[in-house]
Design a protein around this motif. Sequence first.
Motif, PDB file in Angstrom:
ATOM      1  N   ALA A  63      50.681  85.522  75.024  1.00 39.51           N
ATOM      2  CA  ALA A  63      50.702  86.468  76.330  1.00 39.51           C
ATOM      3  C   ALA A  63      49.338  87.075  76.069  1.00 39.51           C
ATOM      4  CB  ALA A  63      51.931  87.314  76.113  1.00 39.51           C
ATOM      5  N   ALA A  64      49.055  87.582  74.936  1.00 46.76           N
ATOM      6  CA  ALA A  64      47.883  88.123  74.818  1.00 46.76           C
ATOM      7  C   ALA A  64      46.568  87.294  75.151  1.00 46.76           C
ATOM      8  CB  ALA A  64      47.547  88.721  73.298  1.00 46.76           C
ATOM      9  N   LEU A  65      46.519  85.885  75.052  1.00 44.35           N
ATOM     10  CA  LEU A  65      45.463  85.126  75.218  1.00 44.35           C
ATOM     11  C   LEU A  65      45.335  84.637  76.648  1.00 44.35           C
ATOM     12  CD1 LEU A  65      45.081  82.935  71.951  1.00 44.35           C
ATOM     13  CD2 LEU A  65      43.562  84.612  72.521  1.00 44.35           C
ATOM     14  N   TYR A  66      46.515  84.856  77.254  1.00 40.27           N
ATOM     15  CA  TYR A  66      46.526  84.244  78.822  1.00 40.27           C
ATOM     16  C   TYR A  66      45.402  84.807  79.614  1.00 40.27           C
ATOM     17  CZ  TYR A  66      48.039  82.981  83.236  1.00 40.27           C
ATOM     18  OH  TYR A  66      48.246  82.473  84.581  1.00 40.27           O
ATOM     19  N   PRO A  67      45.107  86.197  79.596  1.00 41.91           N
ATOM     20  CA  PRO A  67      43.887  86.549  80.500  1.00 41.91           C
ATOM     21  C   PRO A  67      42.679  85.772  80.105  1.00 41.91           C
ATOM     22  CG  PRO A  67      45.254  88.281  79.438  1.00 41.91           C
ATOM     23  CD  PRO A  67      45.788  87.157  78.866  1.00 41.91           C
ATOM     24  N   VAL A  68      42.483  85.610  78.629  1.00 38.69           N
ATOM     25  CA  VAL A  68      41.393  85.135  78.261  1.00 38.69           C
ATOM     26  C   VAL A  68      41.288  83.695  78.826  1.00 38.69           C
ATOM     27  CG1 VAL A  68      39.981  84.321  76.288  1.00 38.69           C
ATOM     28  CG2 VAL A  68      41.269  86.583  76.307  1.00 38.69           C
ATOM     29  N   ASP A  69      42.248  82.806  78.458  1.00 35.12           N
ATOM     30  CA  ASP A  69      42.550  81.608  78.881  1.00 35.12           C
ATOM     31  C   ASP A  69      42.201  81.219  80.435  1.00 35.12           C
ATOM     32  OD1 ASP A  69      42.784  80.540  76.384  1.00 35.12           O
ATOM     33  OD2 ASP A  69      44.827  80.412  76.708  1.00 35.12           O
ATOM     34  N   TRP A  70      42.806  82.212  81.143  1.00 29.36           N
ATOM     35  CA  TRP A  70      42.721  82.264  82.674  1.00 29.36           C
ATOM     36  C   TRP A  70      41.047  82.419  83.060  1.00 29.36           C
ATOM     37  CZ3 TRP A  70      40.639  85.025  86.817  1.00 29.36           C
ATOM     38  CH2 TRP A  70      41.232  85.014  87.938  1.00 29.36           C
ATOM     39  N   LEU A  71      40.485  83.132  82.364  1.00 36.28           N
ATOM     40  CA  LEU A  71      39.142  83.485  82.635  1.00 36.28           C
ATOM     41  C   LEU A  71      38.180  82.086  82.404  1.00 36.28           C
ATOM     42  CD1 LEU A  71      37.357  85.677  83.612  1.00 36.28           C
ATOM     43  CD2 LEU A  71      36.780  86.285  81.399  1.00 36.28           C
ATOM     44  N   GLU A  72      38.543  81.849  81.334  1.00 37.55           N
ATOM     45  CA  GLU A  72      37.813  80.450  80.636  1.00 37.55           C
ATOM     46  C   GLU A  72      37.976  79.320  81.415  1.00 37.55           C
ATOM     47  OE1 GLU A  72      35.583  79.881  78.883  1.00 37.55           O
ATOM     48  OE2 GLU A  72      35.730  77.759  78.057  1.00 37.55           O
ATOM     49  N   GLU A  73      39.191  79.131  82.005  1.00 40.34           N
ATOM     50  CA  GLU A  73      39.494  78.115  82.857  1.00 40.34           C
ATOM     51  C   GLU A  73      38.632  78.033  84.107  1.00 40.34           C
ATOM     52  OE1 GLU A  73      43.645  77.310  82.823  1.00 40.34           O
ATOM     53  OE2 GLU A  73      43.468  75.704  84.167  1.00 40.34           O
ATOM     54  N   ARG A  74      38.493  79.195  84.585  1.00 39.94           N
ATOM     55  CA  ARG A  74      37.920  79.425  85.861  1.00 39.94           C
ATOM     56  C   ARG A  74      36.338  79.554  85.857  1.00 39.94           C
ATOM     57  NH1 ARG A  74      42.681  80.337  85.736  1.00 39.94           N
ATOM     58  NH2 ARG A  74      44.106  79.956  87.438  1.00 39.94           N
ATOM     59  N   SER A  75      35.877  80.116  84.653  1.00 35.74           N
ATOM     60  CA  SER A  75      34.344  80.452  84.722  1.00 35.74           C
ATOM     61  C   SER A  75      33.530  79.752  83.456  1.00 35.74           C
ATOM     62  CB  SER A  75      34.369  81.902  84.564  1.00 35.74           C
ATOM     63  OG  SER A  75      34.805  82.365  83.466  1.00 35.74           O
ATOM     64  N   GLY A  76      34.292  79.529  82.466  1.00 33.25           N
ATOM     65  CA  GLY A  76      33.403  79.169  81.239  1.00 33.25           C
ATOM     66  C   GLY A  76      32.841  80.180  80.705  1.00 33.25           C
ATOM     67  N   LEU A  77      33.094  81.687  80.930  1.00 35.04           N
ATOM     68  CA  LEU A  77      32.481  82.605  80.262  1.00 35.04           C
ATOM     69  C   LEU A  77      32.709  83.014  78.824  1.00 35.04           C
ATOM     70  CD1 LEU A  77      32.536  85.418  83.072  1.00 35.04           C
ATOM     71  CD2 LEU A  77      30.453  84.177  82.316  1.00 35.04           C
ATOM     72  N   VAL A  78      34.103  82.542  78.691  1.00 37.78           N
ATOM     73  CA  VAL A  78      34.313  82.591  77.005  1.00 37.78           C
ATOM     74  C   VAL A  78      33.675  81.829  76.240  1.00 37.78           C
ATOM     75  CG1 VAL A  78      36.387  83.066  75.501  1.00 37.78           C
ATOM     76  CG2 VAL A  78      36.615  83.532  78.179  1.00 37.78           C
ATOM     77  N   GLY A  79      33.795  80.550  76.665  1.00 38.61           N
ATOM     78  CA  GLY A  79      32.708  79.569  75.970  1.00 38.61           C
ATOM     79  C   GLY A  79      31.426  79.759  75.710  1.00 38.61           C
ATOM     80  N   GLY A  80      30.767  80.457  76.920  1.00 38.59           N
ATOM     81  CA  GLY A  80      29.361  80.760  77.047  1.00 38.59           C
ATOM     82  C   GLY A  80      29.168  81.965  75.882  1.00 38.59           C
ATOM     83  N   LEU A  81      29.979  83.131  75.871  1.00 34.17           N
ATOM     84  CA  LEU A  81      30.115  84.077  74.875  1.00 34.17           C
ATOM     85  C   LEU A  81      30.198  83.568  73.407  1.00 34.17           C
ATOM     86  CD1 LEU A  81      29.580  86.949  74.923  1.00 34.17           C
ATOM     87  CD2 LEU A  81      32.163  87.285  74.629  1.00 34.17           C
ATOM     88  N   LYS A  82      31.127  82.601  73.251  1.00 37.84           N
ATOM     89  CA  LYS A  82      31.496  82.055  71.733  1.00 37.84           C
ATOM     90  C   LYS A  82      30.217  81.409  71.328  1.00 37.84           C
ATOM     91  CE  LYS A  82      35.991  81.090  71.335  1.00 37.84           C
ATOM     92  NZ  LYS A  82      37.169  80.082  71.493  1.00 37.84           N
ATOM     93  N   TYR A  83      29.522  80.596  72.301  1.00 41.18           N
ATOM     94  CA  TYR A  83      28.409  79.899  71.991  1.00 41.18           C
ATOM     95  C   TYR A  83      27.062  80.728  71.625  1.00 41.18           C
ATOM     96  CZ  TYR A  83      24.175  76.987  72.324  1.00 41.18           C
ATOM     97  OH  TYR A  83      23.001  76.167  72.242  1.00 41.18           O
ATOM     98  N   PHE A  84      26.945  82.140  72.268  1.00 41.54           N
ATOM     99  CA  PHE A  84      25.993  83.137  72.044  1.00 41.54           C
ATOM    100  C   PHE A  84      26.275  83.678  70.417  1.00 41.54           C
ATOM    101  CE2 PHE A  84      24.995  87.584  72.455  1.00 41.54           C
ATOM    102  CZ  PHE A  84      23.487  87.414  72.491  1.00 41.54           C
ATOM    103  N   LEU A  85      27.477  83.929  70.479  1.00 37.39           N
ATOM    104  CA  LEU A  85      27.924  84.884  69.197  1.00 37.39           C
ATOM    105  C   LEU A  85      27.977  83.897  68.227  1.00 37.39           C
ATOM    106  CD1 LEU A  85      30.592  87.279  70.468  1.00 37.39           C
ATOM    107  CD2 LEU A  85      28.227  87.958  70.128  1.00 37.39           C
TER     108      LEU A  85
END
Length: 262
Positions: free
Chosen positions: A15-37
């Motif tokens: 449940a906690a990760l759902y919004p993160v997965d939602w965002l990642e699936e639609r934008s790839g932003l989370v992957g981009g941030l992970k790549y940066f960090l």
Amino acid sequence: MAARTQGRRAQLQQAALYPVDWLEERSGLVGGLKYFLFRKVPGDINWMQTLGSATLTAFLVQTITGVVLAMYYQPHPDTAYESIRQITNDVTLGWLVRGMHRWGASVFIILMFLHMARVFLFGAYKYPRELNWIIGVLLLAMGLGEGFTGYLLPWDQTAYWATVVGININGTAPFLGPFIAQFLQGGAEIGEDTLSRFYSLHMLVLPGAIAGLIVLHLHLVIRLGVTSPPWSKDAAGSGKVDPVPEGRSGLMRPGPRGSVTK
Ligand code: HEM
């Protein structure tokens, strides 16, 4: 019992990760941030290589405190000094925000110089990072411009006469000097138009340009990787470099121009 607790924990996690997965699936932003960090940097980097991030932090503090100050400051000769007095004495924690912005300006500029000295001493301005050095020089000039334009805003005696001196110094530059001085002053003498001009440069033009250049600067840092310290076997100019990561050949391996990289 233990299985039920574990099941609940998994459910909660999902449940906690759902919004993160939602965002990642639609934008790839989370992957981009992970790549940066979590990108790879040389194993022998040094504390001095945190000076760029410290400069970035100082810029962010200036931006946040500046936005708060802009909510109360009034850029007119009749009201500027009084609005600054009000921020300092009457607004809740105004003295703190103003103090952070005033002292933070010096911290920002000192950190920029220290970061530039680190880059110079580590030879990190050499191929292929020349463009990032040039962007850095622009950042330095604009950072100093922020200091100069901000100094007039309190509209007290020190601010006024420091600006007279600053504009006159600009006016002595060859060819472009008189035009720059005329542009900054915005009239026959320092007054209402000068203050509006400095305010616009200080809170819109220069911070916007600095933010844009920082994005470009960091893009190049990520694209080219970080330089090892001079005592490292992989130091800039030693001819040895880390292997080029798959799919990015030609971007990270410093070598003579025109040489073929895998
Ligand atoms: C607003 C001002 C600045 C910010 C926020 C900033 C930020 C950064 C950051 C976060 C890094 C990567 C980490 C590090 O090496 O510390 C970096 C690297 C770099 N910066 Fe800056 N910087 C600024 C100004 C400058 C200036 C004034 C110069 C030189 C004139 C410069 C030249 C470079 C170069 C060449 C690199 C690559 C270093 C390497 O690969 O090891 N920067 N900067």
